[in-house]
Design an enzyme around this catalytic site. Structure first.
Site, mmCIF file in Angstrom:
data_model
loop_
_atom_site.group_PDB
_atom_site.id
_atom_site.type_symbol
_atom_site.label_atom_id
_atom_site.label_comp_id
_atom_site.label_asym_id
_atom_site.label_seq_id
_atom_site.Cartn_x
_atom_site.Cartn_y
_atom_site.Cartn_z
ATOM 1 C CD GLU A 1 -28.379 -16.565 22.679
ATOM 2 O OE1 GLU A 1 -27.241 -16.283 22.235
ATOM 3 O OE2 GLU A 1 -28.641 -17.653 23.216
ATOM 4 C CG HIS B 1 -23.320 -15.463 25.399
ATOM 5 N ND1 HIS B 1 -24.401 -16.125 25.928
ATOM 6 C CD2 HIS B 1 -23.505 -15.515 24.053
ATOM 7 C CE1 HIS B 1 -25.187 -16.552 24.965
ATOM 8 N NE2 HIS B 1 -24.668 -16.195 23.795
ATOM 9 C CG HIS C 1 -25.307 -13.801 19.158
ATOM 10 N ND1 HIS C 1 -24.809 -14.894 18.481
ATOM 11 C CD2 HIS C 1 -25.470 -14.225 20.428
ATOM 12 C CE1 HIS C 1 -24.702 -15.920 19.307
ATOM 13 N NE2 HIS C 1 -25.079 -15.542 20.502
#
Ligand SMILES: CC[C@H](C(=O)O)C(=O)SCCNC(=O)CCNC(=O)[C@H](O)C(C)(C)COP(=O)(O)OP(=O)(O)OC[C@H]1O[C@@H](n2cnc3c(N)ncnc32)[C@H](O)[C@@H]1OP(=O)(O)O
Ligand SMILES: [Co+2]
Length: 134
Positions: free
Chosen positions: A130, A7, A79
């Site tokens: 991440e 994502h 992020h």
């Protein structure tokens, strides 16, 4: 080491308004909101054919996205999340290379019920990264 893009996350000051923009203006499928007190955020996921967009709103006193929103009051890209097959092996390799793993360095369970870790933006081209084990 990294695999698919899981994502892209966007920090927003008002999650309901942001979800409405993605639903109404962009015609996307948007999940219900999910509070993640351990992470200091409330999230919704925008489901796309090839990936997801995560909309993040601060939750609680010590949200990790609070200072980002102070600097970017209208919101912005926060992020990017890459999938890895073995998060501990990825962490150990990155640490050995000198990258800064955030927090206590131990994976936490993320929004998809899978282990996640964050890497310092200054070590990755100015982008907070991440990692999610899939
Ligand atoms: C896990 C649930 C969910 C999921 O997907 O499953 C999530 O994604 S939750 C997402 C929210 N959680 C986190 O972001 C955890 C990791 N983040 C952190 O530990 C902090 O936010 C940190 C360390 C990245 C930034 O901390 P802080 O806001 O206190 O800012 P600093 O002043 O320490 O920042 C230092 C330096 O980095 C720049 N910065 C900060 N955030 C970002 C960013 N998102 N993207 C790019 N750059 C960033 C900041 O501007 C400072 O730069 P400087 O040049 O010194 O001004
Ligand atoms: Co995320």
């Amino acid at each position: 080491m990294i695999g698919r893009l899981n994502h892209v996350a966007i920090a927003v000051p008002d999650l309901e308004k942001a979800a409405a923009v993605y639903r109404a203006a962009l015609g996307a499928a948007v999940s219900d909101a999910m509070a993640l007190p351990d992470h200091g955020v409330t999230v919704v996921f925008v489901e796309l054919d090839n990936t997801k967009v995560e909309l993040l709103e601060p939750l609680g006193e010590n949200s990790p996205i609070a200072s980002y929103l102070e600097k970017n009051p209208a919101g912005g890209m926060h992020h990017i999340c890459y999938e890895v097959p073995d998060i501990l092996a990825a962490r150990d390799r990155l640490k050995a290379d000198g990258a800064r793993v955030l927090g206590d360095g131990e994976p936490k369970i993320g929004a998809h019920g899978k282990p996640v870790l964050f890497l310092h933006p200054k070590d990755f081209c100015g982008t907070l990264v991440e990692l999610e084990q899939v």
